[in-house]
Design an enzyme around this catalytic site. Sequence first.
Site, PDB file in Angstrom:
ATOM      1  N   LYS A   1     -59.974 -37.582 -32.442  1.00 23.13           N
ATOM      2  CA  LYS A   1     -61.308 -37.030 -32.179  1.00 23.13           C
ATOM      3  C   LYS A   1     -62.389 -37.800 -32.927  1.00 23.13           C
ATOM      4  O   LYS A   1     -62.104 -38.539 -33.874  1.00 23.13           O
ATOM      5  CB  LYS A   1     -61.364 -35.553 -32.613  1.00 23.13           C
TER       6      LYS A   1
ATOM      7  N   ALA B   1     -62.649 -26.488 -23.551  1.00 24.38           N
ATOM      8  CA  ALA B   1     -63.222 -27.833 -23.451  1.00 24.38           C
ATOM      9  C   ALA B   1     -62.238 -28.925 -23.884  1.00 24.38           C
ATOM     10  O   ALA B   1     -62.405 -30.074 -23.502  1.00 24.38           O
ATOM     11  CB  ALA B   1     -64.496 -27.915 -24.281  1.00 24.38           C
ATOM     12  N   ASN B   2     -61.243 -28.575 -24.701  1.00 23.61           N
ATOM     13  CA  ASN B   2     -60.252 -29.588 -25.114  1.00 23.61           C
ATOM     14  C   ASN B   2     -58.845 -29.109 -24.760  1.00 23.61           C
ATOM     15  O   ASN B   2     -58.003 -28.879 -25.631  1.00 23.61           O
ATOM     16  CB  ASN B   2     -60.362 -29.908 -26.611  1.00 23.61           C
ATOM     17  N   MET B   3     -58.592 -28.975 -23.469  1.00 18.77           N
ATOM     18  CA  MET B   3     -57.314 -28.425 -23.009  1.00 18.77           C
ATOM     19  C   MET B   3     -56.100 -29.189 -23.554  1.00 18.77           C
ATOM     20  O   MET B   3     -55.107 -28.577 -23.942  1.00 18.77           O
ATOM     21  CB  MET B   3     -57.281 -28.381 -21.477  1.00 18.77           C
TER      22      MET B   3
ATOM     23  N   ARG C   1     -53.350 -33.068 -32.376  1.00 16.61           N
ATOM     24  CA  ARG C   1     -52.824 -34.392 -32.024  1.00 16.61           C
ATOM     25  C   ARG C   1     -52.947 -35.321 -33.228  1.00 16.61           C
ATOM     26  O   ARG C   1     -53.610 -35.002 -34.215  1.00 16.61           O
ATOM     27  CB  ARG C   1     -53.625 -34.965 -30.839  1.00 16.61           C
TER      28      ARG C   1
ATOM     29  N   HIS D   1     -67.370 -40.165 -27.742  1.00 18.48           N
ATOM     30  CA  HIS D   1     -68.313 -39.453 -26.867  1.00 18.48           C
ATOM     31  C   HIS D   1     -69.700 -39.390 -27.508  1.00 18.48           C
ATOM     32  O   HIS D   1     -70.293 -38.321 -27.674  1.00 18.48           O
ATOM     33  CB  HIS D   1     -67.786 -38.042 -26.531  1.00 18.48           C
TER      34      HIS D   1
ATOM     35  N   ASP E   1     -66.151 -29.859 -19.917  1.00 17.07           N
ATOM     36  CA  ASP E   1     -66.608 -30.830 -20.928  1.00 17.07           C
ATOM     37  C   ASP E   1     -67.826 -31.612 -20.435  1.00 17.07           C
ATOM     38  O   ASP E   1     -68.498 -32.270 -21.212  1.00 17.07           O
ATOM     39  CB  ASP E   1     -65.472 -31.767 -21.348  1.00 17.07           C
TER      40      ASP E   1
ATOM     41  N   TYR F   1     -61.638 -41.492 -29.918  1.00 21.84           N
ATOM     42  CA  TYR F   1     -62.643 -40.958 -28.989  1.00 21.84           C
ATOM     43  C   TYR F   1     -63.920 -40.677 -29.780  1.00 21.84           C
ATOM     44  O   TYR F   1     -63.854 -40.102 -30.872  1.00 21.84           O
ATOM     45  CB  TYR F   1     -62.171 -39.628 -28.373  1.00 21.84           C
TER      46      TYR F   1
ATOM     47  N   GLU G   1     -62.922 -43.867 -24.838  1.00 22.94           N
ATOM     48  CA  GLU G   1     -63.408 -43.397 -23.531  1.00 22.94           C
ATOM     49  C   GLU G   1     -64.202 -44.432 -22.753  1.00 22.94           C
ATOM     50  O   GLU G   1     -64.478 -44.216 -21.572  1.00 22.94           O
ATOM     51  CB  GLU G   1     -64.241 -42.113 -23.695  1.00 22.94           C
TER      52      GLU G   1
HETATM   53  N1  LIG Z   1     -61.448 -29.585 -20.298  1.00 18.11           N
HETATM   54  C1  LIG Z   1     -60.688 -30.586 -20.688  1.00 18.11           C
HETATM   55  O1  LIG Z   1     -59.947 -30.486 -21.661  1.00 18.11           O
HETATM   56  C2  LIG Z   1     -60.681 -31.875 -19.902  1.00 18.11           C
HETATM   57  C3  LIG Z   1     -59.672 -32.827 -20.123  1.00 18.11           C
HETATM   58  C4  LIG Z   1     -59.673 -33.991 -19.337  1.00 18.11           C
HETATM   59  C5  LIG Z   1     -60.686 -34.182 -18.376  1.00 18.11           C
HETATM   60  N2  LIG Z   1     -61.657 -33.235 -18.224  1.00 18.11           N
HETATM   61  C6  LIG Z   1     -62.737 -33.355 -17.223  1.00 18.11           C
HETATM   62  O2  LIG Z   1     -62.262 -33.100 -15.908  1.00 18.11           O
HETATM   63  C7  LIG Z   1     -63.208 -33.629 -14.981  1.00 18.11           C
HETATM   64  C8  LIG Z   1     -62.492 -34.419 -13.887  1.00 18.11           C
HETATM   65  O3  LIG Z   1     -61.934 -35.592 -14.448  1.00 18.11           O
HETATM   66  P1  LIG Z   1     -61.119 -36.653 -13.565  1.00 18.11           P
HETATM   67  O4  LIG Z   1     -60.486 -37.587 -14.550  1.00 18.11           O
HETATM   68  O5  LIG Z   1     -60.271 -35.958 -12.569  1.00 18.11           O
HETATM   69  O6  LIG Z   1     -62.311 -37.405 -12.810  1.00 18.11           O
HETATM   70  P2  LIG Z   1     -62.146 -38.341 -11.514  1.00 18.11           P
HETATM   71  O7  LIG Z   1     -63.337 -39.254 -11.512  1.00 18.11           O
HETATM   72  O8  LIG Z   1     -60.785 -38.941 -11.454  1.00 18.11           O
HETATM   73  O9  LIG Z   1     -62.261 -37.323 -10.284  1.00 18.11           O
HETATM   74  C9  LIG Z   1     -63.435 -36.608  -9.978  1.00 18.11           C
HETATM   75  C10 LIG Z   1     -63.451 -36.320  -8.476  1.00 18.11           C
HETATM   76  O10 LIG Z   1     -64.557 -35.430  -8.233  1.00 18.11           O
HETATM   77  C11 LIG Z   1     -65.041 -35.775  -6.933  1.00 18.11           C
HETATM   78  N3  LIG Z   1     -66.358 -35.189  -6.726  1.00 18.11           N
HETATM   79  C12 LIG Z   1     -67.560 -35.592  -7.224  1.00 18.11           C
HETATM   80  N4  LIG Z   1     -68.527 -34.779  -6.776  1.00 18.11           N
HETATM   81  C13 LIG Z   1     -67.931 -33.833  -5.980  1.00 18.11           C
HETATM   82  C14 LIG Z   1     -68.397 -32.729  -5.215  1.00 18.11           C
HETATM   83  N5  LIG Z   1     -69.692 -32.432  -5.161  1.00 18.11           N
HETATM   84  N6  LIG Z   1     -67.484 -31.997  -4.539  1.00 18.11           N
HETATM   85  C15 LIG Z   1     -66.174 -32.283  -4.584  1.00 18.11           C
HETATM   86  N7  LIG Z   1     -65.677 -33.336  -5.276  1.00 18.11           N
HETATM   87  C16 LIG Z   1     -66.544 -34.094  -5.964  1.00 18.11           C
HETATM   88  C17 LIG Z   1     -65.019 -37.305  -6.943  1.00 18.11           C
HETATM   89  O11 LIG Z   1     -65.104 -37.835  -5.633  1.00 18.11           O
HETATM   90  C18 LIG Z   1     -63.678 -37.579  -7.617  1.00 18.11           C
HETATM   91  O12 LIG Z   1     -62.622 -37.728  -6.682  1.00 18.11           O
HETATM   92  C19 LIG Z   1     -64.168 -34.486 -15.838  1.00 18.11           C
HETATM   93  O13 LIG Z   1     -65.334 -33.751 -16.109  1.00 18.11           O
HETATM   94  C20 LIG Z   1     -63.378 -34.715 -17.101  1.00 18.11           C
HETATM   95  O14 LIG Z   1     -64.223 -35.007 -18.216  1.00 18.11           O
HETATM   96  C21 LIG Z   1     -61.670 -32.100 -18.970  1.00 18.11           C
END
Ligand SMILES: NC(=O)c1ccc[n+]([C@@H]2O[C@H](COP(=O)([O-])OP(=O)(O)OC[C@H]3O[C@@H](n4cnc5c(N)ncnc54)[C@H](O)[C@@H]3O)[C@@H](O)[C@H]2O)c1
Length: 373
Positions: A75, A299-301, A15, A96, A270, A94, A118
């Site tokens: 990043k 981790a960085n989809m 990016r 973190h 992540d 970002y 963030e």
């Molecule tokens: N891997 C990647 O590249 C990447 C990219 C973007 C986001 N993420 C990650 O994805 C994750 C989700 O992000 P988001 O923006 O959707 O967050 P969000 O806050 O919008 O949604 C999280 C949801 O999880 C629910 N939740 C919490 N505890 C729970 C449980 N025990 N059982 C069921 N549901 C539960 C909450 O109620 C909420 O609705 C985060 O960890 C974020 O950092 C990863």
Amino acid sequence: MLIGVPTEVKTDEHRVGMRPVGAEVLVKDGHQVIVQSGCGIGSGFPDEAYVAAGAQVVAEASEIWERADMVVKVKEPQPAEIAQIRNGQYVFTYFHFAADKELTTGCMERGCWAIAYETLTDDQGGLPLLTPMSEVAGKLSVQEGAKYLERPFGGRGVLLGGVPGVEPGHVLILGGGVVGTCAAWMAAGLGAEVVMLDINVERLRRLDEMMPANVRTIYSDPEAIRERLAWADLVIGAVLVPAAKAPNLVSRSDLAFMRPASVVVDVAIDQGGCFETARATTHRDPIYDVDGIVHYCVANMPGAVSRTSTIALTNVTLPWARKIAAMGPEALAANDPHFANAINIAGGRLVNAPVAEAHGLSCDSLDSLLVNA
Ligand SMILES: NC(=O)c1ccc[n+]([C@@H]2O[C@H](COP(=O)([O-])OP(=O)(O)OC[C@H]3O[C@@H](n4cnc5c(N)ncnc54)[C@H](O)[C@@H]3O)[C@@H](O)[C@H]2O)c1
């Protein structure tokens, strides 16, 4: 203001912090923009487009760090970049910080203003510069999951949409926030049977109203998770407890409930992942097997779809870059508490309490620094 955009140097990061149109707008605002040659290539933006937009293209990142008043990136600065940050320079990207003490102390020692995407907030209690990347990851999770369900990749050989006479695939989504909602739209659009679990009943109510008929919502508890694990072909981990490690919802022994060669995409990796068996992987080596279950835990989809991600990110960051360039971070923070939340380090002083707590460092009050400025 002189605004600089270096090429990202983190592994597998394609990016860029600013599109040519961003340079065009900032130049029209009366600023100067310098970009490093090749910075936009990974997202499909050639140097010529930046030149046509009025930016100056320079060969070396060192010239950007040396000359720019504000550096706009994607990043967190890497060690070689930290060493080049100038005293008083604004760095908008970002960070973190809570996950990296060396980065935190490095940026403090360099005396910069670390303005973190963030932690910028909005009136709805959201994190508007983080949301687009969750949207990308949510949609991508289904695309990746569908691919790894293919037999040659080790999956069950299930087509998510099914065909006439054959039932569609089953997708279980743990967490109905931004990632979970985008994943559900994608999976439902493909024709899969989708179940979303969440512990927030209000959220489930809203999802129930907005989702198509092939998406069902169920309250998340250990029994519901176990039952649906046995039903699913693809499980997407999308839970978040803000500022905490992801809750461990699926233990290793729970994998025994799953169908052989089904697929887990743990987007929450992540934050540590919501599967006990999740460990972070890379785009180059994205999957591994545990007890016959395919795990995808990149981790960085968003980096995989760099063009879409760059456009989605810069759509939301450019308006803030323009405001910072117009007013400077001090005046902007004094006028806008949501922007003030983005400032983690102010002229070398750490002003973000959770980051200070995470590393056992002392925290200054941004307000008092602004009053004294
Ligand atoms: N891997 C990647 O590249 C990447 C990219 C973007 C986001 N993420 C990650 O994805 C994750 C989700 O992000 P988001 O923006 O959707 O967050 P969000 O806050 O919008 O949604 C999280 C949801 O999880 C629910 N939740 C919490 N505890 C729970 C449980 N025990 N059982 C069921 N549901 C539960 C909450 O109620 C909420 O609705 C985060 O960890 C974020 O950092 C990863």
